[in-house]
Design an enzyme around this catalytic site. Sequence first.
Site, PDB file in Angstrom:
ATOM      1  N   TYR A 235       0.784  -1.171  -0.027  1.00 34.69           N
ATOM      2  CA  TYR A 235      -0.032   0.101   0.019  1.00 34.69           C
ATOM      3  C   TYR A 235       0.821   1.290   0.121  1.00 34.69           C
ATOM      4  O   TYR A 235       1.924   1.070  -0.757  1.00 34.69           O
ATOM      5  CB  TYR A 235      -0.766  -0.296   1.162  1.00 34.69           C
ATOM      6  CG  TYR A 235      -2.156   0.688   1.241  1.00 34.69           C
ATOM      7  CD1 TYR A 235      -2.847   0.706  -0.046  1.00 34.69           C
ATOM      8  CD2 TYR A 235      -2.517   1.846   2.047  1.00 34.69           C
ATOM      9  CE1 TYR A 235      -4.079   1.628  -0.299  1.00 34.69           C
ATOM     10  CE2 TYR A 235      -3.558   2.635   1.858  1.00 34.69           C
ATOM     11  CZ  TYR A 235      -4.484   2.432   0.744  1.00 34.69           C
ATOM     12  OH  TYR A 235      -5.387   3.381   0.617  1.00 34.69           O
TER      13      TYR A 235
ATOM     14  N   LYS B  86     -19.930 -20.944  -9.122  1.00 39.16           N
ATOM     15  CA  LYS B  86     -19.379 -20.747 -10.594  1.00 39.16           C
ATOM     16  C   LYS B  86     -18.300 -20.305 -10.164  1.00 39.16           C
ATOM     17  O   LYS B  86     -17.164 -20.888 -10.925  1.00 39.16           O
ATOM     18  CB  LYS B  86     -20.325 -19.867 -11.260  1.00 39.16           C
ATOM     19  CG  LYS B  86     -20.007 -19.829 -12.791  1.00 39.16           C
ATOM     20  CD  LYS B  86     -20.521 -21.190 -13.480  1.00 39.16           C
ATOM     21  CE  LYS B  86     -20.169 -21.017 -14.992  1.00 39.16           C
ATOM     22  NZ  LYS B  86     -21.344 -20.162 -15.786  1.00 39.16           N
TER      23      LYS B  86
END
Length: 776
Positions: free
Chosen positions: A40, A95
């Site tokens: 970050y 899925k």
Amino acid sequence: MKKELIREQALEYHSKGRPGKIEVVPTKEAKTQRDLSLAYSPGVAEPCKEIAANPEKVYQYTAKGNLVAVISNGTAVLGLGDIGPEAGKPVMEGKGVLFKIFADIDVFDIEINEKDPEKFVQIVKALEPTFGGINLEDIKAPECFYIEQKLREEMKIPVMHDDQHGTAIISAAALLNALEIQKKKIEKASFVVNGAGAAAMACAKLYVSLGARPENFLMFDRKGVLHKDRADLEGDKKQFASTDKVGITLADALKDADVFIGLSVGNVVTEEMVKSMAKNPIVFAMANPDPEIAYDVATAARKDIIMATGRSDFPNQVNNVLGFPFIFRGALDVRATQINEAMKLAAVRALAELARTPVPDIVNTAYNEKNIVFGPEYIIPKPLDPRLLATVSPAVAKAAIESGVAQTTIPNWDDYAIELNKRLGLDNQVMRVLGSKARKDPKRIVFAEADNLKILKAAQIAYDEGIAYPILLGDEKKIKTIAANNKIDIDELPIIDPRNDDQEEKRKEYGELFFKKRSRRGINKYESAKIMKDRNYYGCMMVETGEADGMISGLTRNYPDTIRPALQVIGTEDNVKKIAGMYLLLTKKGPLFMADTTVNFNPTAEELAEITLMAAKEVRNFNLTPRIALLSYSNFGSSDSPEARLMSKAREIIKQKDPTLMVDGEMQASVAFNQDILRENYPFSELVGQEVNTLIFPNLAAGNVAYNLLKEVGGADAIGPILLGLKKPVHVLQLGSSVRSIYNMALVTVIDAQLKCGKSSEEAVRKSPWWKRNKK
């Protein structure tokens, strides 16, 4: 009752532990302050600036290139219809799981609360910077056609509505092979299609791309046959509207038809309709869960038929998982801007050709077949075929390059295939293969601690899955109370309490047999009968006498208390002096076998050699080639200590007994798993270029510590301990094993029993006294 059980199991599966089925896992170290400053602020600014200067570098510095969005508004979920985006989320997560396990593609599922197709398009389009591809799912027709078309036109990443194209691609591959077997030409074949929704229209259009003629189609929807006089026909339906078949029925249409394609509702095609079709008919009845005509009914009606369904319990399953993971993999790997017709056709032909090639043994084993061969009952590959990824994805990627929609290329196709196979750790299919193998010949397994909730759940699953005939030992009243309180169906399972009066004769019979075995080893006749009240002794005697095929115990007992009865009642295999214990760990890199981790404290070189040979035999039972490292703190003689020489001597003995076995050592664990170190420093090792899957430890302390560290810190799934060297299968559970671990151990026990018990399980079950009593 069964539906209620499935409901309870499904709800528990989705809610237990962390709710849902997917999580986000960091791919970079993020442990130190330096790591965080790179992940970050301030370090993250550097890739941001690079991407701002050149947007294409987003693929170099972020996960976009391997990230697919599974997007739905929940308007056409499975067979449930318009149940809304929240209710559709479990399907979208599912899925995502399939994308990951079959093609190593990461997924965010996105459920959008919007039914207006134009607004839906704008929402999805705005997500383009995040994703490498878009999988549209469970969106009702006709909106799905518009949504997909608009997104394909306006986005520069691959978009596919799998409900349409997945079924079309898989069924088209099956159709090509079925036509070849039936000696029919696609351009001359007559088609009857029942259903005119998204999947049916996509199928018909793809078949036309393969050479079928639109005028040879008769297509039906809820209102009947599509014909030119109908004012309600829109879009693609007009292409397949008949000019002269007004009012024709499905039964009339099927007369002399070559091919029936069903994507509608169950049981609308009769035996008589199938009999009326042309010679060598092809019937794809793909409605789920009930096909338009049952497989056995259709095949009984016509011996010359080729039949496919959407079901996994019959040959030729048209399963979308054969397509979408591999299509997106190929598209992502060349950064295709779309999934075009050329790519879909490439997937079709790759699937069709794969079905014509010799089937690997791992696939035969997974589907309980001796030799699957191309023919009427095998026209498309099986979902567990490990060749799919490295066959379909390169075909799709090549088509993308050749058709001009790829933004990168593949420099070396052989290296690409190797990379694809490494993505999955293909050996991790081992449990799926074992499950299919167990179902071929389920065995009678004694669960010695059946008055335990976990044991009852695992036994019920094992029975429902068809892998075993469980025999429950324990207090009948207590077992039934636990089952009733937890909605566990054990009505068909026998319960035997060795302490009950009705078992007195059996205890006496078993006691006499036990006395013969142990009469000069400190046991008297009275104690022999009395000890049969112990469930472990009783269960082992059931296995020894052939009234059961295997036993599982140890969940609530100390390890020695479970092993001792097995040794005293059953004994070791011929030429085996000592039994050993082995764990199977299911790691991200594949299965890893570890021995001896439970029995022998300080084995000699001869004993280590015997342990290694027994472990290798068991690894082969899992349909894997053993690649064995003999572990130490020394590498190939770098230390001359007794411990190092022990492992080196063990290898010498192993090679004398089995020169073909791939085994090396002594070696450190880090060397065993680091091919660079092996290749550069020890090029003579026979493990160079080989992925080690079996570890042999110099003593029990080392093995047990390593196993527990891998399990607890490494997060590997553990199965075991698997006992090696017993004449008949008795396996020991860990204290506090989960239901999944117990079920997995039942799988191992069944496979073990299949190798050691020759008699047909079903025949043996029906002849067993407890079976007859239970059925009464």
